[in-house]
Design a protein around this motif. Structure first.
Motif, PDB file in Angstrom:
ATOM      1  N   ALA A   9       2.618  -5.023   4.726  1.00 21.53           N
ATOM      2  CA  ALA A   9       2.357  -5.806   3.514  1.00 21.53           C
ATOM      3  C   ALA A   9       0.859  -5.904   3.243  1.00 21.53           C
ATOM      4  CB  ALA A   9       2.959  -7.206   3.661  1.00 21.53           C
ATOM      5  N   VAL A  10       0.076  -6.135   4.299  1.00 23.14           N
ATOM      6  CA  VAL A  10      -1.371  -6.231   4.137  1.00 23.14           C
ATOM      7  C   VAL A  10      -1.952  -4.896   3.708  1.00 23.14           C
ATOM      8  CG1 VAL A  10      -3.549  -6.571   5.374  1.00 23.14           C
ATOM      9  CG2 VAL A  10      -1.651  -8.159   5.736  1.00 23.14           C
ATOM     10  N   ARG A  11      -1.492  -3.815   4.342  1.00 25.50           N
ATOM     11  CA  ARG A  11      -2.001  -2.490   3.993  1.00 25.50           C
ATOM     12  C   ARG A  11      -1.671  -2.138   2.542  1.00 25.50           C
ATOM     13  NH1 ARG A  11      -3.936   1.807   6.675  1.00 25.50           N
ATOM     14  NH2 ARG A  11      -3.663   0.727   8.673  1.00 25.50           N
ATOM     15  N   ALA A  12      -0.447  -2.413   2.130  1.00 29.81           N
ATOM     16  CA  ALA A  12      -0.047  -2.114   0.752  1.00 29.81           C
ATOM     17  C   ALA A  12      -0.860  -2.934  -0.242  1.00 29.81           C
ATOM     18  CB  ALA A  12       1.442  -2.377   0.574  1.00 29.81           C
ATOM     19  N   THR A  13      -1.109  -4.207   0.098  1.00 31.40           N
ATOM     20  CA  THR A  13      -1.893  -5.066  -0.791  1.00 31.40           C
ATOM     21  C   THR A  13      -3.313  -4.547  -0.955  1.00 31.40           C
ATOM     22  OG1 THR A  13      -0.596  -7.023  -0.194  1.00 31.40           O
ATOM     23  CG2 THR A  13      -2.788  -7.399  -1.136  1.00 31.40           C
ATOM     24  N   LEU A  14      -3.922  -4.148   0.150  1.00 34.58           N
ATOM     25  CA  LEU A  14      -5.308  -3.682   0.094  1.00 34.58           C
ATOM     26  C   LEU A  14      -5.435  -2.307  -0.546  1.00 34.58           C
ATOM     27  CD1 LEU A  14      -6.599  -4.870   3.589  1.00 34.58           C
ATOM     28  CD2 LEU A  14      -7.015  -5.911   1.357  1.00 34.58           C
ATOM     29  N   GLU A  15      -4.410  -1.474  -0.392  1.00 30.69           N
ATOM     30  CA  GLU A  15      -4.484  -0.127  -0.949  1.00 30.69           C
ATOM     31  C   GLU A  15      -4.108  -0.091  -2.432  1.00 30.69           C
ATOM     32  OE1 GLU A  15      -2.079   2.360   1.499  1.00 30.69           O
ATOM     33  OE2 GLU A  15      -3.583   2.508   3.099  1.00 30.69           O
ATOM     34  N   TYR A  16      -3.086  -0.850  -2.805  1.00 33.89           N
ATOM     35  CA  TYR A  16      -2.589  -0.774  -4.179  1.00 33.89           C
ATOM     36  C   TYR A  16      -2.968  -1.982  -5.030  1.00 33.89           C
ATOM     37  CZ  TYR A  16       0.173   3.033  -2.273  1.00 33.89           C
ATOM     38  OH  TYR A  16       0.552   4.200  -1.671  1.00 33.89           O
ATOM     39  N   GLY A  17      -3.400  -3.075  -4.377  1.00 36.52           N
ATOM     40  CA  GLY A  17      -3.804  -4.263  -5.128  1.00 36.52           C
ATOM     41  C   GLY A  17      -4.878  -3.995  -6.154  1.00 36.52           C
ATOM     42  N   PRO A  18      -5.991  -3.317  -5.784  1.00 40.04           N
ATOM     43  CA  PRO A  18      -7.032  -3.043  -6.774  1.00 40.04           C
ATOM     44  C   PRO A  18      -6.532  -2.213  -7.958  1.00 40.04           C
ATOM     45  CG  PRO A  18      -7.901  -2.748  -4.563  1.00 40.04           C
ATOM     46  CD  PRO A  18      -6.415  -2.935  -4.426  1.00 40.04           C
ATOM     47  N   ILE A  19      -5.628  -1.260  -7.699  1.00 45.00           N
ATOM     48  CA  ILE A  19      -5.105  -0.429  -8.782  1.00 45.00           C
ATOM     49  C   ILE A  19      -4.251  -1.251  -9.734  1.00 45.00           C
ATOM     50  CG2 ILE A  19      -3.647   1.560  -9.316  1.00 45.00           C
ATOM     51  CD1 ILE A  19      -4.392   2.690  -6.566  1.00 45.00           C
ATOM     52  N   ILE A  20      -3.400  -2.103  -9.168  1.00 41.94           N
ATOM     53  CA  ILE A  20      -2.560  -2.961 -10.010  1.00 41.94           C
ATOM     54  C   ILE A  20      -3.420  -3.940 -10.806  1.00 41.94           C
ATOM     55  CG2 ILE A  20      -0.750  -4.713  -9.991  1.00 41.94           C
ATOM     56  CD1 ILE A  20       0.204  -1.870  -9.365  1.00 41.94           C
ATOM     57  N   ALA A  58     -11.738  -4.704  -0.931  1.00 42.77           N
ATOM     58  CA  ALA A  58     -10.480  -4.318  -0.290  1.00 42.77           C
ATOM     59  C   ALA A  58     -10.733  -3.316   0.840  1.00 42.77           C
ATOM     60  CB  ALA A  58      -9.527  -3.718  -1.322  1.00 42.77           C
ATOM     61  N   THR A  59     -11.652  -2.383   0.612  1.00 37.36           N
ATOM     62  CA  THR A  59     -11.992  -1.402   1.647  1.00 37.36           C
ATOM     63  C   THR A  59     -12.662  -2.082   2.828  1.00 37.36           C
ATOM     64  OG1 THR A  59     -12.278   0.287  -0.079  1.00 37.36           O
ATOM     65  CG2 THR A  59     -13.195   0.769   2.101  1.00 37.36           C
ATOM     66  N   LEU A  60     -13.566  -3.017   2.539  1.00 34.27           N
ATOM     67  CA  LEU A  60     -14.231  -3.771   3.611  1.00 34.27           C
ATOM     68  C   LEU A  60     -13.216  -4.580   4.404  1.00 34.27           C
ATOM     69  CD1 LEU A  60     -16.790  -4.793   5.044  1.00 34.27           C
ATOM     70  CD2 LEU A  60     -16.973  -6.559   3.261  1.00 34.27           C
ATOM     71  N   ALA A  61     -12.255  -5.196   3.707  1.00 34.92           N
ATOM     72  CA  ALA A  61     -11.221  -5.978   4.387  1.00 34.92           C
ATOM     73  C   ALA A  61     -10.377  -5.091   5.298  1.00 34.92           C
ATOM     74  CB  ALA A  61     -10.346  -6.684   3.358  1.00 34.92           C
ATOM     75  N   MET A  62     -10.048  -3.881   4.811  1.00 38.65           N
ATOM     76  CA  MET A  62      -9.285  -2.955   5.641  1.00 38.65           C
ATOM     77  C   MET A  62     -10.055  -2.600   6.908  1.00 38.65           C
ATOM     78  SD  MET A  62      -6.427  -1.242   5.937  1.00 38.65           S
ATOM     79  CE  MET A  62      -5.700  -0.956   4.315  1.00 38.65           C
ATOM     80  N   TRP A  63     -11.343  -2.381   6.775  1.00 40.88           N
ATOM     81  CA  TRP A  63     -12.178  -2.052   7.934  1.00 40.88           C
ATOM     82  C   TRP A  63     -12.267  -3.227   8.902  1.00 40.88           C
ATOM     83  CZ3 TRP A  63     -17.189  -3.923   9.293  1.00 40.88           C
ATOM     84  CH2 TRP A  63     -17.761  -3.268  10.395  1.00 40.88           C
ATOM     85  N   LYS A  64     -12.389  -4.441   8.349  1.00 42.36           N
ATOM     86  CA  LYS A  64     -12.464  -5.624   9.199  1.00 42.36           C
ATOM     87  C   LYS A  64     -11.164  -5.833   9.976  1.00 42.36           C
ATOM     88  CE  LYS A  64     -16.516  -7.675   8.572  1.00 42.36           C
ATOM     89  NZ  LYS A  64     -17.395  -8.031   9.724  1.00 42.36           N
ATOM     90  N   ILE A  65     -10.044  -5.573   9.330  1.00 45.88           N
ATOM     91  CA  ILE A  65      -8.741  -5.811   9.952  1.00 45.88           C
ATOM     92  C   ILE A  65      -8.418  -4.736  10.993  1.00 45.88           C
ATOM     93  CG2 ILE A  65      -6.256  -5.882   9.526  1.00 45.88           C
ATOM     94  CD1 ILE A  65      -6.935  -7.156   6.792  1.00 45.88           C
ATOM     95  N   THR A  66      -8.657  -3.468  10.631  1.00 42.35           N
ATOM     96  CA  THR A  66      -8.239  -2.362  11.502  1.00 42.35           C
ATOM     97  C   THR A  66      -9.362  -1.793  12.359  1.00 42.35           C
ATOM     98  OG1 THR A  66      -8.665  -0.638   9.841  1.00 42.35           O
ATOM     99  CG2 THR A  66      -6.504  -1.732   9.784  1.00 42.35           C
ATOM    100  N   GLY A  67     -10.613  -2.054  11.954  1.00 37.51           N
ATOM    101  CA  GLY A  67     -11.737  -1.449  12.667  1.00 37.51           C
ATOM    102  C   GLY A  67     -11.882   0.030  12.383  1.00 37.51           C
ATOM    103  N   TYR A  68     -11.229   0.511  11.313  1.00 40.99           N
ATOM    104  CA  TYR A  68     -11.221   1.957  11.053  1.00 40.99           C
ATOM    105  C   TYR A  68     -11.048   2.209   9.559  1.00 40.99           C
ATOM    106  CZ  TYR A  68      -9.402   6.752  10.887  1.00 40.99           C
ATOM    107  OH  TYR A  68      -9.198   8.068  10.581  1.00 40.99           O
TER     108      TYR A  68
END
Length: 202
Positions: A9-20, A58-68
């Motif tokens: 859910a978090v990954r989908a939100t961060l990847e598709y949230g900005p587009i929506i 969103a990209t920064l949040a993904m990096w903070k969450i996954t470290g990658y």
């Protein structure tokens, strides 16, 4: 840094949230104009200015969450900032519409270059998520390179010959659905060339 897993859910939100968000904002602001420092900007350019920091966060949040971050995520962010910034600077929406063409043409070129060298750059970035035998990776890489090239050509045709509304719909819904459909059609390849590790994981 060790990569951690984000929930689907978090990954989908961060990847598709900005587009929506881009689509929703464009729907409400497309017919408006904004006067900033004596320059009038269309609703499309204003939404582009909103989209850039949202995608960056969103990209920064993904990096903070996954470290990658994958190379694809990094390149996408750089091109969004570059072409979106040019649209704002020159007050010309065409630059931002060119962005998907540049992204997909670049990815197709990189994958094609790797294939000419007898290697799969796709395997290097996706091996952990999708274990395949080498032959499978080479076939998938060739297909994906051609698919990316097709998306680049489709984007050029749509933004140059159709309305902005049509292009926004294509970007928001057409591109993700096309990507989903592509990987769904590769089920036979995944089954044929999946590794024993992949099979043991279900």
């Amino acid at each position: 840094m060790t990569e951690k897993q984000a929930t689907p859910a978090v990954r989908a939100t961060l990847e598709y949230g900005p587009i929506i968000l881009f689509f929703v904002a464009y729907t409400f602001l497309k017919d408006r104009s904004f006067l900033v420092a004596g320059t009038e900007y269309s609703g499309f350019v204003a939404v582009t200015a909103l989209f850039i920091p949202v995608l960056a966060l969103a990209t920064l949040a993904m990096w903070k969450i996954t470290g990658y971050l994958s190379k694809m995520q990094i390149v996408t962010l750089v091109l969004v900032v570059a072409f979106g910034g040019m649209s704002i600077w020159f007050n010309d929406e065409r630059f931002f519409k060119m962005k998907p063409t540049m992204i997909y043409a670049l990815f197709a070129g990189i994958l094609g270059f790797g294939l000419m060298r007898g290697t799969s750059y796709l395997e290097a970035v996706m091996d952990r998520a999708l274990p395949l035998q080498r032959e499978g990776w080479m076939i998938l890489t060739k297909r994906l390179a051609l698919f990316f090239l097709g998306l680049a050509l489709a984007n050029e045709v749509i933004w140059r010959s159709m309305s902005t509304d049509a292009w926004v719909n294509f970007k928001t819904f057409g591109l993700p659905l096309a990507m989903f459909a592509f990987f769904m059609t590769q089920a036979g390849l995944f089954k044929r060339f999946g590794t024993e590790e992949d099979a043991s994981e279900g």
